[in-house]
Design a protein around this motif. Structure first.
Motif, PDB file in Angstrom:
ATOM      1  N   ARG A  49     -13.998 144.288  72.942  1.00 20.40           N
ATOM      2  CA  ARG A  49     -14.331 143.500  74.129  1.00 20.40           C
ATOM      3  C   ARG A  49     -14.592 142.051  73.733  1.00 20.40           C
ATOM      4  N   LEU A  50     -13.879 141.138  74.400  1.00 26.72           N
ATOM      5  CA  LEU A  50     -14.053 139.710  74.164  1.00 26.72           C
ATOM      6  C   LEU A  50     -15.092 139.154  75.124  1.00 26.72           C
ATOM      7  N   GLN A  51     -16.018 138.367  74.583  1.00 27.14           N
ATOM      8  CA  GLN A  51     -17.076 137.773  75.401  1.00 27.14           C
ATOM      9  C   GLN A  51     -17.244 136.304  75.020  1.00 27.14           C
ATOM     10  N   TRP A  52     -17.428 135.470  76.059  1.00 23.26           N
ATOM     11  CA  TRP A  52     -17.556 134.036  75.813  1.00 23.26           C
ATOM     12  C   TRP A  52     -18.126 133.354  77.048  1.00 23.26           C
ATOM     13  N   LYS A  53     -19.027 132.417  76.824  1.00 20.92           N
ATOM     14  CA  LYS A  53     -19.585 131.612  77.918  1.00 20.92           C
ATOM     15  C   LYS A  53     -19.190 130.153  77.655  1.00 20.92           C
ATOM     16  N   GLU A  75     -19.142 130.542  84.461  1.00 22.37           N
ATOM     17  CA  GLU A  75     -18.980 131.990  84.503  1.00 22.37           C
ATOM     18  C   GLU A  75     -18.647 132.509  83.108  1.00 22.37           C
ATOM     19  N   GLY A  76     -18.912 133.766  82.864  1.00 24.76           N
ATOM     20  CA  GLY A  76     -18.637 134.341  81.558  1.00 24.76           C
ATOM     21  C   GLY A  76     -17.240 134.941  81.490  1.00 24.76           C
ATOM     22  N   LEU A  86     -16.362 132.409  70.637  1.00 27.94           N
ATOM     23  CA  LEU A  86     -15.797 133.643  71.176  1.00 27.94           C
ATOM     24  C   LEU A  86     -16.255 134.830  70.331  1.00 27.94           C
ATOM     25  N   LYS A  87     -16.766 135.883  70.996  1.00 27.95           N
ATOM     26  CA  LYS A  87     -17.235 137.075  70.298  1.00 27.95           C
ATOM     27  C   LYS A  87     -16.327 138.261  70.614  1.00 27.95           C
ATOM     28  N   ASN A 117     -15.206 137.862  80.092  1.00 26.39           N
ATOM     29  CA  ASN A 117     -15.504 139.210  79.623  1.00 26.39           C
ATOM     30  C   ASN A 117     -14.239 140.059  79.786  1.00 26.39           C
ATOM     31  N   TYR A 118     -13.596 140.364  78.683  1.00 24.93           N
ATOM     32  CA  TYR A 118     -12.305 141.047  78.745  1.00 24.93           C
ATOM     33  C   TYR A 118     -12.252 142.186  77.723  1.00 24.93           C
ATOM     34  N   ASN A 119     -11.995 143.384  78.234  1.00 26.10           N
ATOM     35  CA  ASN A 119     -11.899 144.566  77.378  1.00 26.10           C
ATOM     36  C   ASN A 119     -10.430 144.848  77.063  1.00 26.10           C
TER      37      ASN A 119
END
Length: 204
Positions: free
Chosen positions: A94-98, A52-53, A88-89, A55-57
């Motif tokens: 907003r943090l995004q990571w797979k 799952e990804g 990690l982007k 995804n945190y704002n």
């Protein structure tokens, strides 16, 4: 001489000082920035499942409207990653990571946030969890009148928590020990045939 002021109006406030000796007068115009201390109001998730990804704002509350360094600009924050997984982007807060299999386990993340006046640090831990997998056989046979005693086994790489088993079926009198994964059933004549049992396992 001293000036005292209790800031009640946020952003820029203009003040005027006039000095005179009854002959000459000098007027000074100044501005005072009244700041509302910014704070982080969002809470990051503690766990993300493998596959799952993440995804945190990040949400920051600041009642100021104007930039503390330039009254013509809107008050905005910049975000930067101080510590975290390599992939990690961070895009516009907003943090995004797979996460991948190699990422299973705990990760410390630290984000720096600033508008040029307020400096915030957002530090938290994120655990990448690999869901347990059922590894026991998916085909069973039993004679009418015999008692089925079958242990559902699962593989859990993290081994952090106890596993909980559950089933969904139309079979009557089929019992499951949710803690151990043991199935118990004594089929009758009317039970002859093929039956489907859906099994699930969770580590919480």
């Amino acid at each position: 001489n001293q000036i005292f002021y209790i800031g009640t109006n946020l952003d820029y406030n203009t003040y005027i000082i006039e000095a005179t000796d009854s002959i000459d007068t000098n007027v000074f115009y100044g501005q005072l920035y009244v700041n509302d201390v910014a704070k982080i109001i969002s809470s990051p998730p503690e766990v993300v499942q493998l596959g799952e990804g993440f995804n945190y704002n990040i949400e920051v509350e600041d009642k100021n409207k104007q930039d503390p360094n330039n009254k013509e600009k809107t008050n905005t924050f910049t975000y930067s990653i101080i510590k975290g997984p390599e992939e990690l982007k961070l895009i516009n807060g907003r943090l995004q990571w797979k996460p991948k299999t190699k990422d299973v386990g705990p990760h410390d993340i630290q984000i720096a946030i600033t508008n040029g006046l307020d400096n915030l640090e957002h530090a938290f831990s994120l655990y990448v969890n690999e869901p347990p997998k059922i590894i026991s056989t998916n085909k069973l046979k039993i004679m009418v009148g015999d008692t089925l005693k079958h242990l559902i086994t699962a593989k859990d790489e993290t081994q952090k928590k106890e596993l909980t088993f559950s089933i969904r079926t139309t079979i009557k009198d089929l019992y499951l020990n949710a803690s151990t994964g043991e199935l118990f059933w004594t089929p009758k004549e009317e039970d002859i045939g093929t039956h489907t049992v859906e099994v699930a396992v969770s580590d919480g």
